[in-house]
Design a protein around this motif. Structure first.
Motif, PDB file in Angstrom:
ATOM      1  N   ALA A 457       0.813  -1.219   0.000  1.00 13.46           N
ATOM      2  CA  ALA A 457       0.000   0.000   0.000  1.00 13.46           C
ATOM      3  C   ALA A 457       0.844   1.266   0.000  1.00 13.46           C
ATOM      4  N   ASP A 458       2.108   1.162   0.365  1.00 17.28           N
ATOM      5  CA  ASP A 458       2.973   2.349   0.328  1.00 17.28           C
ATOM      6  C   ASP A 458       3.668   2.509  -1.018  1.00 17.28           C
ATOM      7  N   GLY A 459       3.321   1.646  -1.988  1.00 17.05           N
ATOM      8  CA  GLY A 459       3.855   1.775  -3.333  1.00 17.05           C
ATOM      9  C   GLY A 459       5.149   1.035  -3.579  1.00 17.05           C
ATOM     10  N   MET A 460       5.579   0.192  -2.645  1.00 18.35           N
ATOM     11  CA  MET A 460       6.826  -0.561  -2.790  1.00 18.35           C
ATOM     12  C   MET A 460       6.541  -1.900  -3.461  1.00 18.35           C
ATOM     13  N   LEU A 461       7.290  -2.205  -4.498  1.00 15.62           N
ATOM     14  CA  LEU A 461       7.119  -3.460  -5.234  1.00 15.62           C
ATOM     15  C   LEU A 461       8.231  -4.427  -4.857  1.00 15.62           C
ATOM     16  N   THR A 462       7.840  -5.603  -4.384  1.00 13.51           N
ATOM     17  CA  THR A 462       8.794  -6.666  -4.086  1.00 13.51           C
ATOM     18  C   THR A 462       8.696  -7.722  -5.182  1.00 13.51           C
ATOM     19  N   VAL A 463       9.846  -8.086  -5.739  1.00 17.67           N
ATOM     20  CA  VAL A 463       9.915  -9.076  -6.818  1.00 17.67           C
ATOM     21  C   VAL A 463      10.807 -10.215  -6.351  1.00 17.67           C
ATOM     22  N   GLN A 464      10.346 -11.446  -6.551  1.00 16.83           N
ATOM     23  CA  GLN A 464      11.099 -12.600  -6.052  1.00 16.83           C
ATOM     24  C   GLN A 464      11.252 -13.665  -7.129  1.00 16.83           C
ATOM     25  N   SER A 465      12.455 -14.246  -7.189  1.00 23.48           N
ATOM     26  CA  SER A 465      12.732 -15.410  -8.034  1.00 23.48           C
ATOM     27  C   SER A 465      13.921 -16.131  -7.430  1.00 23.48           C
ATOM     28  N   ALA A 466      13.950 -17.446  -7.558  1.00 17.78           N
ATOM     29  CA  ALA A 466      15.011 -18.243  -6.930  1.00 17.78           C
ATOM     30  C   ALA A 466      16.308 -18.241  -7.722  1.00 17.78           C
ATOM     31  N   THR A 467      16.440 -17.359  -8.697  1.00 21.80           N
ATOM     32  CA  THR A 467      17.676 -17.274  -9.472  1.00 21.80           C
ATOM     33  C   THR A 467      18.836 -16.805  -8.604  1.00 21.80           C
ATOM     34  N   ASN A 468      20.030 -16.776  -9.171  1.00 24.30           N
ATOM     35  CA  ASN A 468      21.218 -16.310  -8.460  1.00 24.30           C
ATOM     36  C   ASN A 468      21.822 -15.105  -9.169  1.00 24.30           C
ATOM     37  N   ASP A 469      22.750 -14.450  -8.480  1.00 26.34           N
ATOM     38  CA  ASP A 469      23.529 -13.372  -9.083  1.00 26.34           C
ATOM     39  C   ASP A 469      24.984 -13.623  -8.739  1.00 26.34           C
ATOM     40  N   THR A 472      26.934 -10.822 -12.102  1.00 26.03           N
ATOM     41  CA  THR A 472      26.602 -10.402 -13.461  1.00 26.03           C
ATOM     42  C   THR A 472      25.719  -9.169 -13.517  1.00 26.03           C
ATOM     43  N   GLY A 473      25.054  -8.835 -12.419  1.00 26.59           N
ATOM     44  CA  GLY A 473      24.160  -7.682 -12.401  1.00 26.59           C
ATOM     45  C   GLY A 473      22.693  -8.047 -12.395  1.00 26.59           C
ATOM     46  N   THR A 474      22.373  -9.290 -12.031  1.00 25.09           N
ATOM     47  CA  THR A 474      20.983  -9.748 -12.044  1.00 25.09           C
ATOM     48  C   THR A 474      20.090  -8.894 -11.147  1.00 25.09           C
ATOM     49  N   TYR A 475      20.572  -8.580  -9.951  1.00 27.14           N
ATOM     50  CA  TYR A 475      19.780  -7.723  -9.054  1.00 27.14           C
ATOM     51  C   TYR A 475      19.346  -6.447  -9.777  1.00 27.14           C
ATOM     52  N   THR A 476      20.280  -5.849 -10.483  1.00 20.83           N
ATOM     53  CA  THR A 476      20.037  -4.544 -11.091  1.00 20.83           C
ATOM     54  C   THR A 476      19.118  -4.628 -12.297  1.00 20.83           C
ATOM     55  N   ILE A 477      19.415  -5.536 -13.226  1.00 21.63           N
ATOM     56  CA  ILE A 477      18.619  -5.543 -14.456  1.00 21.63           C
ATOM     57  C   ILE A 477      17.197  -6.042 -14.203  1.00 21.63           C
ATOM     58  N   MET A 478      17.000  -6.925 -13.211  1.00 19.07           N
ATOM     59  CA  MET A 478      15.633  -7.355 -12.912  1.00 19.07           C
ATOM     60  C   MET A 478      14.845  -6.236 -12.223  1.00 19.07           C
ATOM     61  N   THR A 479      15.538  -5.422 -11.456  1.00 21.34           N
ATOM     62  CA  THR A 479      14.905  -4.228 -10.892  1.00 21.34           C
ATOM     63  C   THR A 479      14.441  -3.305 -12.019  1.00 21.34           C
ATOM     64  N   VAL A 490      12.859   3.016  -9.903  1.00 26.26           N
ATOM     65  CA  VAL A 490      13.660   1.856  -9.492  1.00 26.26           C
ATOM     66  C   VAL A 490      13.833   1.827  -7.973  1.00 26.26           C
ATOM     67  N   GLU A 491      13.767   2.986  -7.328  1.00 24.49           N
ATOM     68  CA  GLU A 491      13.906   3.030  -5.866  1.00 24.49           C
ATOM     69  C   GLU A 491      12.730   2.360  -5.171  1.00 24.49           C
ATOM     70  N   ALA A 492      11.629   2.178  -5.897  1.00 28.84           N
ATOM     71  CA  ALA A 492      10.434   1.557  -5.313  1.00 28.84           C
ATOM     72  C   ALA A 492      10.359   0.069  -5.620  1.00 28.84           C
ATOM     73  N   VAL A 493      11.446  -0.503  -6.158  1.00 34.14           N
ATOM     74  CA  VAL A 493      11.473  -1.929  -6.503  1.00 34.14           C
ATOM     75  C   VAL A 493      12.544  -2.618  -5.682  1.00 34.14           C
ATOM     76  N   ASP A 494      12.173  -3.718  -5.040  1.00 27.90           N
ATOM     77  CA  ASP A 494      13.104  -4.540  -4.267  1.00 27.90           C
ATOM     78  C   ASP A 494      13.124  -5.936  -4.884  1.00 27.90           C
ATOM     79  N   PHE A 495      14.190  -6.236  -5.643  1.00 25.45           N
ATOM     80  CA  PHE A 495      14.293  -7.556  -6.266  1.00 25.45           C
ATOM     81  C   PHE A 495      15.039  -8.496  -5.317  1.00 25.45           C
ATOM     82  N   GLN A 496      14.438  -9.630  -5.026  1.00 23.27           N
ATOM     83  CA  GLN A 496      15.009 -10.607  -4.103  1.00 23.27           C
ATOM     84  C   GLN A 496      15.249 -11.927  -4.843  1.00 23.27           C
ATOM     85  N   LEU A 497      16.376 -12.577  -4.538  1.00 18.42           N
ATOM     86  CA  LEU A 497      16.722 -13.808  -5.239  1.00 18.42           C
ATOM     87  C   LEU A 497      17.431 -14.772  -4.296  1.00 18.42           C
ATOM     88  N   GLY A 498      17.818 -15.939  -4.854  1.00 20.35           N
ATOM     89  CA  GLY A 498      18.690 -16.866  -4.143  1.00 20.35           C
ATOM     90  C   GLY A 498      18.064 -17.546  -2.951  1.00 20.35           C
TER      91      GLY A 498
END
Length: 743
Positions: A457-469, A472-479, A490-498
């Protein structure tokens, strides 16, 4: 859905601050309560058997918990010879601590677990193990006439296509021809972060496993099958990986040992390999290659023949696509490709950045340089003259191919036209100057993958995938992909992996992560977008009440009408109006085989190199490199450029430095350390220019991206080798190029 133009922007790495500040934790940095430490004991012989283990002195030391060996390891599913991990080659995988048989030098034969790593290491040094050695064979030179056709068990291996035309006759009748052997020795990955596993014992057989890996799910599936654990009992976490280059594709034996010890001792355990022990598994195989080329009077290729023999272990048939590229990269109607394996008493080789292609393209591209000289042609002109507009191996057109543009743009940037074609004709003071070039091709593939998105509700997007980094820059390009398709900063996106609790993803390898995970993230964002539109239409006085999904776009934190941007709803307000704390969606993505089946999917590059060779000393300096790459849509020029820079550095290393030296009397690698396994330092690296050639491709995947981590390596070692010849007039066909080969 319109774009917010985050894709294509050179953003800084979103994980950069955590790495710089030291808050990014790696597998061996998780300090959990009650942690014990394991130290691996390795075999000093290459073949034979263990005849006796005496652990009495070790077990008498205060603080030593146990010594694990084949004598006391419980019966496990690993005894099933049919079990393979996700990327295992054909054959029966090595099973640590299984029996008394020794299959290769440095084989893990015991694990000592103690209160501290210092005590465990000391205890391991006094553990008494007696061996009975047997004759071993580690020299591929003895197998020249005894190779055999490879097994078919490895995922991703494509047997060489059958011969086409009449290559023997056309080679014999060619106006110009060459017939040469090209060799490179064993190379080891040597990522900065050594392999380690921290197992947090949670009680009742439940574990949190922090593993150094390129695929958290692959590690989880391995320990589940070996130890009979459920997904809930074996959670694997790998948030940061300090390099892999392929060494982390397969679960390594420290993972097995750490989990074994934790379950048996019912406490948390960490096992970390030393740098020397990192040479006990996986490597780019020692390979012997023969290339025969013939040309017609007009400089077109009359025949191409390429044969490779490389090593594998006695227990697995490790295979690589070494020779196939030679039937694809250049136009030729008469081609014969051959590939064989030699079984040796070594550990199974393993995928190492651009496996097969890095090996095969070196031989092909040096041979093409030799053929150009034999035919009296400029090496660049010779390649353009034999340009392939179609993949003749598959008899299919390329989905896109801008290699010709790579040649032209790279040559222009480099100044290839200033090259005097005669060898040993250019100098600068006492330095002989040489120009060399080469090209490369790598698969553009996509794997099935999943992703989940959650908008709060505060506008923050969480993105999750079990991939790794693996850096190579996976955190960044998926964001960037997520921000693009939901119109958020991009500041409102939190990409989580691994994390194995996240949606499934393939191992990070093969240069397919951007295409695979990126498409899954795109699909998940679009699924959430449809939910947001439906919720927005329920809002009182909604300007989007009658809109269809194709009529709207997500831009600057708003959902708005595409043709009337003033009619908009704030995305954050939509979630708040739903009455929920968050809105979620998940999706999977897989390659569109129906769309792709009529095409050959590849990325390409062209490399131009300047070397200076000291005329008296024979020292080689790579002073300039231009690497022009056509890899579809570039998501982030910063991270993509870094990938190619790393590839060029590795190519310099491959050409001039890297070699794992085997003493065949002992069947043991003798330079298994950073002091004697040579890799470049800053002083070895000079000017590197990276060019991205514009390339659009809507067939490879919906994002139009092609992997870039591996194609950038191709051609570098060959271009350096060719430049050394141009500088000195001496042709070297064995890597690495050492001083003695020039003096």
């Amino acid at each position: 859905m319109s774009q917010t133009n985050y894709i294509g922007k050179a953003l800084n790495r979103v994980d950069g601050p955590a790495k710089v500040a030291g808050t990014a934790k790696y597998a061996a940095e998780f300090n959990v309560p009650g942690l014990a430490y394991g130290y691996i004991v390795n075999s000093p012989i290459a073949k034979g058997k263990i005849t006796r283990i005496d652990a009495a002195e070790v077990l008498a030391l205060p603080g030593v918990h146990r010594v694990f060996s084949h004598e006391n390891v419980p019966m496990l599913a690993i005894l099933d010879r049919s079990y393979k991990d996700d990327v295992a080659p054909g054959g029966s995988p090595f099973r640590p601590l299984h029996d008394a048989e020794i299959k290769f030098s440095l084989q893990p034969v015991a694990l000592v677990v103690a209160d501290t790593i210092e005590l465990a290491r000391y205890a391991a040094s006094i553990l008494k193990i007696e061996y009975e050695a047997a004759p071993h064979e580690t020299d591929i030179e003895t197998k020249r006439t005894k190779g055999f056709e490879p097994g078919r068990g490895k995922t991703g291996f494509t047997p060489p296509p059958p011969p086409r035309g009449n290559p023997d006759r056309e080679l014999k009748n060619a106006v110009h021809s060459i017939d040469q052997e090209y060799v490179h020795g064993t190379q080891h990955h040597n990522p900065m972060e050594m392999f380690g596993t921290t197992v947090e014992y949670l009680g009742e057989g439940k574990l949190n496993v922090y593993d150094k890996t390129q695929g958290a799910l692959n590690s989880q599936q391995y320990i589940r099958k070996v130890f009979g654990l459920s997904k809930e009992e074996a959670r694997v976490i790998s948030k940061y990986t300090g390099g892999g280059f392929g060494s982390g594709l397969r679960p390594q034996h420290q993972l097995f040992m750490a989990v074994l010890a934790a379950l048996e001792l019912k406490q948390s355990v960490r096992v970390t390999m030393t740098r020397q022990q990192m040479f006990s598994f996986g490597h780019r195989p020692h390979t012997l290659q023969t290339v025969k080329l013939g040309t017609n009077a007009d400089g077109t290729l009359a025949a191409v023949q390429h044969h490779a023999l490389h090593e594998t272990s006695q227990f697995e048939d490790y295979t690589e696509n070494v020779v196939n590229w030679s039937g694809m990269l250049y136009q030729c109607a008469n081609v014969k490709l051959g590939y064989q394996l030699a079984k040796l008493d070594v550990y199974t080789p393993q995928d190492m950045r651009a496996p097969g292609a890095a090996t095969g393209s070196f031989a092909l591209e040096v041979a093409m340089d030799e053929m150009a000289y034999a035919a009296g042609l400029d090496p660049l002109d010779f390649r353009i003259r034999n340009y392939a507009d179609r993949d003749q191996n598959l008899d299919k057109p390329f989905s896109s191919k801008k290699l010709r543009e790579c040649y032209h743009e790279g040559a222009a940037k480099f100044g290839w036209e200033k090259r005097n074609p005669a060898p040993r004709s250019m100098r600068q003071g006492n330095m002989l100057v040489g120009y060399g070039m080469a090209g490369g091709v790598w698969d553009a593939s996509q794997q099935k993958a999943g992703a989940k998105v959650s908008l709060s509700a505060d506008g923050m997007l969480t993105v999750q995938s079990a991939t790794n980094d693996i850096g190579t820059g996976t955190y960044t390009i998926m964001t960037q992909v997520a921000a693009e398709y939901l119109g958020l900063p991009v500041e409102a996106v939190d990409f989580q992996l691994g994390d194995t609790e996240f949606p499934a993803a393939p191992v990070q390898g093969g240069s397919w992560t951007a295409a695979s995970i990126g498409t899954a993230v795109k699909n998940a964002c679009e699924a959430l977008g449809e939910k947001l539109l439906k919720q927005a239409q329920k809002m009182k006085g909604s300007p989007l009440e009658d809109a269809k999904f194709e009529d709207v776009e997500f831009v600057n934190g708003q959902l708005r009408l595409r043709l009337d941007p003033g009619q908009a709803v704030v995305i954050r307000d939509i979630v708040q109006a739903s009455g929920e704390t968050k809105m979620e969606a998940d999706a999977t993505a897989a390659p569109n085989l129906l769309k792709q089946q009529g095409y050959s999917l590849h990325a390409h590059n062209a490399v131009f190199v300047e070397v200076q060779v000291d005329e008296d000393l024979g020292t080689i300096h790579v002073t300039r490199v231009v690497n022009a790459v056509a890899a579809g849509r570039i998501i982030n020029p910063n991270t993509a450029r870094s990938q190619v820079l790393g590839s060029v550095v590795w190519g310099i290393s491959m050409a001039l430095m890297e070699e794992t030296v085997m003493d065949h009397q002992f069947g043991r690698y003798m330079n298994h350390n950073y002091a004697e396994y040579h890799i470049p330092v800053n002083a070895d690296i000079h000017d590197i220019d990276v060019l991205f050639v514009e390339e659009e491709d809507d067939i490879v995947n919906p994002l139009g991206v092609k992997g870039i981590g591996e194609v950038g390596l191709l051609g570098v070692a060959a271009a350096i080798t060719n430049a050394v010849y141009h500088a000195t007039g001496r042709r070297v066909r064995e890597l690495p190029i050492m001083l003695d080969k020039l003096l």
